[in-house]
Design an enzyme around this catalytic site. Structure first.
Site, short mmCIF file in Angstrom:
data_model
loop_
_atom_site.label_atom_id
_atom_site.label_comp_id
_atom_site.label_asym_id
_atom_site.label_seq_id
_atom_site.Cartn_x
_atom_site.Cartn_y
_atom_site.Cartn_z
N LYS A 35 60.30 -66.30 35.71
CA LYS A 35 60.71 -66.19 34.30
C LYS A 35 60.42 -67.49 33.56
CE LYS A 35 65.39 -67.43 35.75
NZ LYS A 35 66.72 -66.90 36.12
N TYR A 264 65.55 -97.44 18.28
CA TYR A 264 66.45 -96.98 17.21
C TYR A 264 67.90 -97.27 17.56
CZ TYR A 264 62.72 -94.23 15.01
OH TYR A 264 61.58 -93.82 14.38
C1 PLP Z 1 66.80 -67.14 37.50
C2 PLP Z 1 67.30 -66.18 38.47
C3 PLP Z 1 67.12 -66.39 39.86
C4 PLP Z 1 66.52 -67.66 40.42
O1 PLP Z 1 67.50 -68.66 40.48
P1 PLP Z 1 67.17 -70.11 41.05
O2 PLP Z 1 68.45 -70.84 40.98
O3 PLP Z 1 66.14 -70.70 40.13
O4 PLP Z 1 66.66 -69.93 42.43
C5 PLP Z 1 67.52 -65.39 40.72
N1 PLP Z 1 68.10 -64.26 40.26
C6 PLP Z 1 68.31 -64.04 38.95
C7 PLP Z 1 68.97 -62.78 38.52
C8 PLP Z 1 67.93 -64.98 38.03
O5 PLP Z 1 68.14 -64.75 36.73
#
Ligand code: PLP
Length: 368
Positions: A35, A264
């Site tokens: 994702k 800054y």
């Molecule tokens: C993002 C996600 C994962 C992966 O999680 P990580 O901590 O990056 O391994 C697994 N299952 C779902 C439903 C997610 O949304």
């Protein structure tokens, strides 16, 4: 000459990490989570490294389409499911599997039973249970009816056996027994409801690394695929390789006297006469503006402390008195020499956020 900042993306590290994870759970089906454009790495750039995954998971239908165009022919799971009938038609056209996590999604799906019956692609449905995270999923009271409905729908439409899924709230905890909701409790809640012939899909990266006994038959590693940590230990302790290195160069050196300031708000003040290195990387590249003084920066083989506020295009570091660093010196903001988790912990966040936040103006190259 363009600004020297670059993100190096290494598909071989992705491949290496997937192998590492698969070795930890040799009999599990390994679904790599891609994702958010592969946690900010770019799907096309890491694609060759994903080959060893058994399937891929994401939320975005347009990205699922991109994976198919790139040639991915193994399963793709839509982690948040289909929200309307148009989504379902697209998911079917793209040969995707999807999550069903609430009554609305189940109703939409049931309304399309005739379409599912004649569909060429027969999706596997992942029924998501809320076992304590209280984010997505049917709760324990709703679960038996939802399981029955999905079982029946899958049978009538000729779909494969569904999968029962949940997500851990605390698989990354240092003390797995003492979190408010433990992985063991979540696992037991799911297994208690699971029909014997369904598979269980639970583990995220943290569960695979910390408590594989509760990770289930199908695992969903995300962050570990990219070589960052999600648990109490450093990624290197788990034998993971960073898939992204954010690099730049020193573009100027200033000598400052004791008592002078940098940046800054004049947040940083020299405690002695020293040299300040100016680096071409700022918050408009995705480096966190709230990074405190002292956040480590790798400059030509040595870690030096951030000195002064990160600005939009630049940041300043204390090279130390007598430093021989000159403009053009190599800098790594995070990556193979300096774990992204170290920067994240200095900044009060997690590696996930930094990796996803690199901005489009940073040129990305394949390599390490
Ligand atoms: C993002 C996600 C994962 C992966 O999680 P990580 O901590 O990056 O391994 C697994 N299952 C779902 C439903 C997610 O949304």
């Amino acid at each position: 000459m363009p600004r020297p900042i670059r993100a190096y993306i290494d598909p071989q590290a992705v491949s290496f990490n997937i192998e590492n994870l698969k070795k930890r759970m040799p009999t599990a089906h390994c679904m790599a989570v891609v994702k958010a454009d592969g946690y900010g790495h770019g799907l096309a750039r890491i694609f060759s490294g994903l080959a060893k995954a058994d399937s891929l998971a994401l939320l975005e239908l347009d990205r699922a389409a991109q994976l198919r165009e790139l040639g991915w022919d193994k399963p793709i799971l839509l982690l948040e499911g289909c929200f309307d009938s148009a989504d379902i038609e697209q998911a079917l056209a793209l040969n995707c599997d999807w999550v069903v996590h609430d009554a609305h999604q189940l109703a939409v799906l049931s309304g399309l039973l005739t379409k599912l019956k004649v569909a060429k692609h027969k999706p596997t449905l992942y029924l998501k249970l809320n076992t304590g995270m209280n984010r997505l999923g049917f709760d324990e009271a709703q679960a038996p009816a939802a399981i029955q409905a999905i079982e029946e729908l899958s049978r009538v439409a000729g779909l494969p056996t569904p999968v029962l899924m949940t997500h851990f709230a605390n698989a990354d905890a240092q003390d797995l027994q003492n979190s408010a909701v433990t992985p063991a409790q979540q696992y037991e809640r799911l297994m208690h409801l699971k029909p014997a012939h369904w598979k269980a899909c639970l583990g995220n990266s943290a569960a695979i690394l910390n408590c594989p006994q509760w990770a289930g038959d199908i695992v969903r590693p995300g962050i570990a695929v990219y070589g960052a940590s999600c648990g109490p230990q450093a990624a290197s302790q788990y034998g993971l390789h960073a898939a992204m290195s954010l690099r730049s160069e020193v573009i100027a050196v200033q000598s400052v006297q004791k008592g002078q300031f940098a940046g800054y708000g004049s947040r940083w003040q020299a405690q002695q006469d020293t040299l300040i290195g100016v680096i071409a990387c700022g918050y408009a590249d995705g480096y966190p503006r709230h990074a405190p003084d002292g956040t480590p920066v790798w400059v030509q083989g040595k870690l030096v402390p951030l000195a002064g506020r990160v600005s939009m295009d630049m940041m300043t570091v204390d090279l130390g008195p007598g430093s021989t660093i000159e403009p053009g010196a190599d800098v790594e903001l995070w990556g193979t020499h300096l774990p992204v988790d170290d920067i994240a912990s200095a900044c009060g966040t997690i590696g996930y956020e930094l990796l996803c936040a690199v901005t489009p103006r940073v040129p990305c190259l394949i390599g390490n």
